[in-house]
Write an enzyme that holds these catalytic residues in place. Structure first.
Site, PDB file in Angstrom:
ATOM      1  N   ASP A   6       0.856  -1.189   0.000  1.00 22.24           N
ATOM      2  CA  ASP A   6       0.000   0.000   0.000  1.00 22.24           C
ATOM      3  C   ASP A   6       0.890   1.235   0.000  1.00 22.24           C
ATOM      4  OD1 ASP A   6      -1.948   1.958   0.438  1.00 22.24           O
ATOM      5  OD2 ASP A   6      -1.963   1.608   2.609  1.00 22.24           O
ATOM      6  N   VAL A   7       0.916   1.952  -1.113  1.00 24.47           N
ATOM      7  CA  VAL A   7       1.740   3.152  -1.235  1.00 24.47           C
ATOM      8  C   VAL A   7       0.898   4.363  -0.850  1.00 24.47           C
ATOM      9  CG1 VAL A   7       3.182   4.561  -2.742  1.00 24.47           C
ATOM     10  CG2 VAL A   7       3.055   2.082  -3.099  1.00 24.47           C
ATOM     11  N   GLY A   8       1.164   4.911   0.339  1.00 26.06           N
ATOM     12  CA  GLY A   8       0.451   6.087   0.803  1.00 26.06           C
ATOM     13  C   GLY A   8       1.281   7.341   0.631  1.00 26.06           C
ATOM     14  N   TYR A  13       3.240   0.832   3.203  1.00 24.09           N
ATOM     15  CA  TYR A  13       2.931  -0.270   4.109  1.00 24.09           C
ATOM     16  C   TYR A  13       2.889  -1.561   3.302  1.00 24.09           C
ATOM     17  CZ  TYR A  13       1.475   3.330   7.429  1.00 24.09           C
ATOM     18  OH  TYR A  13       1.456   4.419   8.267  1.00 24.09           O
ATOM     19  N   GLY A 106      -9.852   6.949  -4.819  1.00 25.96           N
ATOM     20  CA  GLY A 106      -8.517   6.475  -4.478  1.00 25.96           C
ATOM     21  C   GLY A 106      -8.465   4.962  -4.355  1.00 25.96           C
ATOM     22  N   ASP A 108      -6.765   3.177  -2.398  1.00 27.56           N
ATOM     23  CA  ASP A 108      -6.794   2.740  -0.998  1.00 27.56           C
ATOM     24  C   ASP A 108      -8.217   2.689  -0.466  1.00 27.56           C
ATOM     25  OD1 ASP A 108      -6.935   5.529  -1.233  1.00 27.56           O
ATOM     26  OD2 ASP A 108      -5.854   5.907   0.634  1.00 27.56           O
ATOM     27  N   THR A 132      -2.782  10.113   6.232  1.00 23.65           N
ATOM     28  CA  THR A 132      -2.375  11.485   5.923  1.00 23.65           C
ATOM     29  C   THR A 132      -3.611  12.363   5.776  1.00 23.65           C
ATOM     30  OG1 THR A 132      -0.401  10.671   4.799  1.00 23.65           O
ATOM     31  CG2 THR A 132      -1.076  12.929   4.327  1.00 23.65           C
ATOM     32  N   THR A 184       1.147  26.275  24.529  1.00 19.65           N
ATOM     33  CA  THR A 184       0.887  26.320  23.086  1.00 19.65           C
ATOM     34  C   THR A 184       0.855  24.914  22.504  1.00 19.65           C
ATOM     35  OG1 THR A 184       1.922  28.493  22.891  1.00 19.65           O
ATOM     36  CG2 THR A 184       1.726  27.205  20.873  1.00 19.65           C
TER      37      THR A 184
END
EC number: 2.7.1.33
Length: 256
Positions: A6-8, A13, A106, A108, A132, A184
């Site tokens: 799986d190319v994210g 992965y 997509g 995925d 992402t 912050t």
């Protein structure tokens, strides 16, 4: 055995399946690599985990990063002597895709939907993928891919603040104990986490009524940040390998 990749946008992965059982999982930073770098990495990670590269009979790829596709495909041919299956428009999925232009969905998201309908048949399903981007997919009990929603993921949201402001720092993505930050960093962490949580709750409610008319639904979660929401009552099942399972199933569907 089948090597599924799986190319994210942030990572590559992978998993090795023996039948329907996953034997090995790995991750690689998905900055553009040469075919040799990818091939050497894949062979090395297999050997390091006592999996002989010679036992790999099929390779299946799902990618949302076109610039990696050629290098990865070349690596599979050069280092494994296998022309990989690529989950893309035109292949068999078993889904009735309702997008106006199905090519836009997509790979995925398609993989997630394939695995979801296989593991939980005859159910209305919402799949949330915390990567992402945070994506939502609505799939009917008749395997109709109805559509979904896309919003910035947790890391992307935090990075946007640090990169586009003068004084806000980069922060670790965590589930904060308090919504009201007292620094912050705590304030950014709270805003990112609870902001995404709130958005998810709203999207689930609206998708439930718009796509499924309030009928019973099953909610699945996957992706690198999904476990952060494990105790929020957001989903019914956490399925870490959902996309890899879908890639394997797609490859089997398209085997001559």
């Amino acid at each position: 055995m089948i090597l599924c990749i799986d190319v994210g946008n942030s990572h590559i992965y992978g998993g090795v399946f023996d039948g329907d059982e996953i034997k090995l999982r790995f991750r690689h930073t998905s900055k553009v690599s040469t075919s040799d770098e990818l091939g050497i990495f894949l062979k090395s990670v297999l050997r390091e985990n006592n999996c002989s590269p010679e036992t790999i009979r099929k390779i299946a790829i799902c990618s949302v990063v076109p610039q990696v596709d050629y290098s990865l495909r070349s690596a599979c041919v050069k280092y494994f002597s296998i022309d990989p299956f690529l989950l893309q428009a035109g292949v068999k999925t078993g889904l009735n895709i309702k997008y106006r232009n199905p090519v836009e969905v997509g790979a995925d998201r398609i993989a997630n939907a394939i695995a979801a309908t296989h593991s939980f048949p005859n159910q209305n399903i919402i799949v949330i993928d915390f990567g992402t981007a945070t994506t939502f997919c609505a799939i009917s009990h008749k395997k109709a891919y109805l559509g979904g929603a896309i919003l910035p993921g947790l890391r992307l949201s935090a990075d946007a603040l640090s990169k586009n402001t003068a004084k806000l720092p980069s922060v670790e993505i965590i589930k904060t104990e308090s919504v009201v930050g007292r620094s912050t960093i705590e304030s950014i962490q709270s805003g990112v986490y609870y902001g995404v949580l709130g958005a998810c709750k709203e999207l689930i409610q609206r998708i439930h009524h718009e796509a499924f008319n309030g009928d019973k639904i099953l909610i699945l979660a996957t992706g690198g940040f999904a476990s952060l929401f494990d105790k929020q009552g957001l989903y019914d099942h956490l399925v870490p390998d959902l996309v890899l399972q879908g890639i394997r199933l797609a490859a089997m569907m398209n085997t001559a």
